[in-house]
Enzyme design. Structure first.
Site, PDB file in Angstrom:
ATOM      1  N   ARG A   1     -31.584   5.347  23.505  1.00 23.15           N
ATOM      2  CA  ARG A   1     -33.008   5.292  23.793  1.00 23.15           C
ATOM      3  C   ARG A   1     -33.667   6.651  23.743  1.00 23.15           C
ATOM      4  NH1 ARG A   1     -34.073   1.910  29.117  1.00 23.15           N
ATOM      5  NH2 ARG A   1     -33.342   3.895  29.888  1.00 23.15           N
ATOM      6  N   TYR A   2     -32.883   7.675  24.040  1.00 24.44           N
ATOM      7  CA  TYR A   2     -33.393   9.042  24.000  1.00 24.44           C
ATOM      8  C   TYR A   2     -32.667   9.713  22.837  1.00 24.44           C
ATOM      9  CZ  TYR A   2     -34.367   8.279  29.044  1.00 24.44           C
ATOM     10  OH  TYR A   2     -34.798   7.814  30.258  1.00 24.44           O
TER      11      TYR A   2
ATOM     12  N   ARG B   1     -29.497  11.682  23.895  1.00 18.15           N
ATOM     13  CA  ARG B   1     -28.533  11.082  24.818  1.00 18.15           C
ATOM     14  C   ARG B   1     -28.064   9.720  24.344  1.00 18.15           C
ATOM     15  NH1 ARG B   1     -32.728  12.060  29.509  1.00 18.15           N
ATOM     16  NH2 ARG B   1     -33.843  12.783  27.671  1.00 18.15           N
TER      17      ARG B   1
ATOM     18  N   CYS C   1     -17.082  -4.388  36.917  1.00 14.90           N
ATOM     19  CA  CYS C   1     -17.208  -3.356  37.932  1.00 14.90           C
ATOM     20  C   CYS C   1     -16.266  -3.742  39.062  1.00 14.90           C
ATOM     21  CB  CYS C   1     -18.635  -3.292  38.461  1.00 14.90           C
ATOM     22  SG  CYS C   1     -19.822  -2.899  37.164  1.00 14.90           S
TER      23      CYS C   1
ATOM     24  N   CYS D   1     -22.862  -5.540  42.303  1.00  9.40           N
ATOM     25  CA  CYS D   1     -24.014  -5.267  43.155  1.00  9.40           C
ATOM     26  C   CYS D   1     -25.068  -6.323  42.882  1.00  9.40           C
ATOM     27  CB  CYS D   1     -24.584  -3.891  42.843  1.00  9.40           C
ATOM     28  SG  CYS D   1     -23.329  -2.608  42.779  1.00  9.40           S
TER      29      CYS D   1
ATOM     30  N   CYS E   1     -28.119  -5.327  40.613  1.00  9.98           N
ATOM     31  CA  CYS E   1     -27.804  -4.661  39.341  1.00  9.98           C
ATOM     32  C   CYS E   1     -28.825  -4.968  38.251  1.00  9.98           C
ATOM     33  CB  CYS E   1     -26.429  -5.096  38.865  1.00  9.98           C
ATOM     34  SG  CYS E   1     -25.961  -4.320  37.310  1.00  9.98           S
TER      35      CYS E   1
ATOM     36  N   ARG F   1     -28.215  -4.683  35.137  1.00 10.76           N
ATOM     37  CA  ARG F   1     -27.515  -5.334  34.020  1.00 10.76           C
ATOM     38  C   ARG F   1     -26.849  -6.636  34.459  1.00 10.76           C
ATOM     39  NH1 ARG F   1     -25.305   0.082  32.632  1.00 10.76           N
ATOM     40  NH2 ARG F   1     -27.054   1.061  31.578  1.00 10.76           N
TER      41      ARG F   1
ATOM     42  N   ASP G   1     -35.785  -1.795  38.788  1.00 12.93           N
ATOM     43  CA  ASP G   1     -36.261  -2.348  37.526  1.00 12.93           C
ATOM     44  C   ASP G   1     -36.748  -3.774  37.763  1.00 12.93           C
ATOM     45  OD1 ASP G   1     -35.504  -0.038  36.183  1.00 12.93           O
ATOM     46  OD2 ASP G   1     -33.461  -0.771  35.899  1.00 12.93           O
TER      47      ASP G   1
ATOM     48  N   ASP H   1     -37.849   3.424  35.630  1.00 11.96           N
ATOM     49  CA  ASP H   1     -37.405   3.256  34.249  1.00 11.96           C
ATOM     50  C   ASP H   1     -38.438   2.356  33.591  1.00 11.96           C
ATOM     51  OD1 ASP H   1     -35.675   3.548  32.069  1.00 11.96           O
ATOM     52  OD2 ASP H   1     -33.905   3.301  33.342  1.00 11.96           O
TER      53      ASP H   1
ATOM     54  N   LYS I   1     -37.041   6.980  31.564  1.00 12.35           N
ATOM     55  CA  LYS I   1     -37.334   7.182  32.977  1.00 12.35           C
ATOM     56  C   LYS I   1     -38.411   8.254  33.131  1.00 12.35           C
ATOM     57  CE  LYS I   1     -32.436   6.418  34.126  1.00 12.35           C
ATOM     58  NZ  LYS I   1     -32.028   6.231  32.732  1.00 12.35           N
TER      59      LYS I   1
HETATM   60  C1  LIG Z   1     -30.828   6.630  32.225  1.00 10.69           C
HETATM   61  C2  LIG Z   1     -30.381   6.655  30.852  1.00 10.69           C
HETATM   62  C3  LIG Z   1     -29.887   7.828  30.256  1.00 10.69           C
HETATM   63  C4  LIG Z   1     -29.758   9.134  30.996  1.00 10.69           C
HETATM   64  O1  LIG Z   1     -30.937   9.544  31.549  1.00 10.69           O
HETATM   65  P1  LIG Z   1     -31.069  10.910  32.358  1.00 10.69           P
HETATM   66  O2  LIG Z   1     -32.450  10.840  32.856  1.00 10.69           O
HETATM   67  O3  LIG Z   1     -30.836  11.995  31.370  1.00 10.69           O
HETATM   68  O4  LIG Z   1     -30.040  10.908  33.435  1.00 10.69           O
HETATM   69  C5  LIG Z   1     -29.516   7.770  28.931  1.00 10.69           C
HETATM   70  N1  LIG Z   1     -29.610   6.630  28.222  1.00 10.69           N
HETATM   71  C6  LIG Z   1     -30.085   5.497  28.763  1.00 10.69           C
HETATM   72  C7  LIG Z   1     -30.186   4.289  27.903  1.00 10.69           C
HETATM   73  C8  LIG Z   1     -30.468   5.466  30.098  1.00 10.69           C
HETATM   74  O5  LIG Z   1     -30.917   4.325  30.631  1.00 10.69           O
HETATM   75  S1  SF4 Z   2     -25.143  -1.497  39.731  1.00 12.73           S
HETATM   76 FE1  SF4 Z   2     -24.340  -2.959  38.204  1.00 12.73          FE
HETATM   77  S2  SF4 Z   2     -23.248  -1.698  36.707  1.00 12.73           S
HETATM   78 FE2  SF4 Z   2     -23.518  -0.451  38.563  1.00 12.73          FE
HETATM   79  S3  SF4 Z   2     -21.649  -0.781  39.775  1.00 12.73           S
HETATM   80 FE3  SF4 Z   2     -23.167  -2.249  40.493  1.00 12.73          FE
HETATM   81  S4  SF4 Z   2     -22.764  -4.118  39.309  1.00 12.73           S
HETATM   82 FE4  SF4 Z   2     -21.764  -2.417  38.244  1.00 12.73          FE
END
Ligand SMILES: *Cc1c(COP(=O)(O)O)cnc(C)c1O
Ligand code: SF4
Length: 345
Positions: A90-91, A94, A103, A107, A110, A112, A271, A308, A315
């Protein structure tokens, strides 16, 4: 078998096990678990003092999760930003490498939730290799964030292989791991794991403590072992209703993290993910809390409050530089100049 693997096998994974232990009615939880799996390690279950407490709320399914409230399952459009299944890009600089799909504990909040713990979203070894190959072929990626699922659930040999391959890519400057292991399965931080991590500097690990009661002797020791292996530790907290949405809790959490050599990094506004609405704290309240930290703790102990952006725009800090309009419909300025709406109600 190592003892952390035994702990994982002894995890609570059914509402009936919760009912046997805490004398609750398992039936309302069963319908939740069909959709979103349950897993609580023996260690983390041991931190629960009573039904409904901040530990409980983070790990025990709640019937409210079945209420989607019209929210998307993938608000950050991660699937749309995945050139290959194991990589979210996305960036420009990164890459987020998804190391797996499970996991140590699931959580309830979460982001995801749609995929975590679900076999159909497993990441195969071939997909992981594809992700690494894509990073190798993308010179703009200087920073690789390994997340998932929890990367530290990979066995030692796999982690060694993965870190070695990433380190061998000349343009990868830093590697970061996102893991909740120190919080829910501290026994995973074995001397042998630390020997592997030590070999791949500069290595950063952001963990995920949300409440001061998660900072125990065991998690303290796990963080100490990581720090002694040269891993730079940070923490990402999610602002959660009924868990950490008060000033004294956040103060204690961040003060104690600093003592553990874990530097507070982000405080995440939740989110807009389906099934997590019951945890959402209003942004106005979040700002007030972060402002309340100022003056009562060193700046090193104040995480950046971030949101985010829906749609995967990245973010941004929750402050006047990025928030154009406050209210139920927050209008935010994305780094690319476009406007994004975050609906609080
Ligand atoms: C959060 C995130 C990152 C890292 O973000 P930082 O702000 O640099 O910690 C990189 N890729 C994705 C897809 C993310 O959601
Ligand atoms: S927030 Fe989601 S990805 Fe992170 S440890 Fe918890 S269940 Fe796993």
């Amino acid at each position: 078998m190592e003892s952390w693997q035994q702990s994982l096998r002894a995890a609570i994974t059914s509402p009936q096990q919760l009912a046997d232990r805490f004398a609750i009615d398992p039936r309302p939880l069963e319908a939740v678990c069909v959709r979103y799996p349950l897993r609580i390690t023996p260690y983390y279950a041991g931190l629960i003092r009573e039904v409904g407490d901040p530990i409980w709320r983070q790990c025990v399914p709640d019937p409210a999760e079945r209420d989607d409230a019209g929210l998307p399952t993938d608000p950050l459009a991660e699937e749309a930003h995945s050139p290959v299944p194991a990589l979210v890009h996305r960036y420009p600089d990164r890459g987020l490498l998804l190391a797996g799909n499970s996991c140590a504990g699931y959580c309830r909040f979460c982001t995801r939730k749609r995929r975590i713990g679900r076999p159909e979203f497993n990441i195969s070894f071939t997909e992981l290799q594809q992700g690494i190959a894509t990073i190798a072929a993308t010179p703009q990626i200087r920073d690789v964030l390994i997340s998932g699922g929890d990367p530290l659930l990979l066995n030692d040999a796999m982690l060694q292989e993965l870190l070695g391959r990433l380190r061998a890519i000349p343009h990868v400057e830093i590697i970061r791991i996102g893991s909740r292991i120190p919080v829910v399965l501290p026994e995973r931080v074995t001397p042998s794991l630390c020997r592997i991590l030590r070999q791949h500097p500069p290595l950063y690990l952001n963990t995920h403590f949300n409440h001061p009661r998660e900072l125990t002797e065991q998690s303290w020791q796990a963080c100490a072992r990581l720090a002694e292996a040269g891993v730079v530790l940070g923490n990402q907290t999610v602002l959660l209703r009924g868990v950490n949405d008060d000033l004294e809790t956040l103060l204690e959490l961040n003060r104690n993290l600093l003592q553990m050599r874990v530097r507070p990094y982000y405080l995440h506004q939740m989110d807009l993910t389906a099934g997590t609405g019951h945890f959402r704290v209003r942004v106005e309240k979040g700002r007030e809390l972060v402002a309340g930290l100022r003056g009562r703790i060193t700046g090193m102990g104040i995480p950046q409050y971030v949101i985010d952006l829906p749609g995967g725009k990245g973010k941004v800090p929750v402050n006047g530089d990025y928030v154009e309009t406050w209210g139920d419909e927050l209008v935010l300025r994305a780094p690319d100049g476009t406007k994004v709406v975050y609906r609080q109600t």
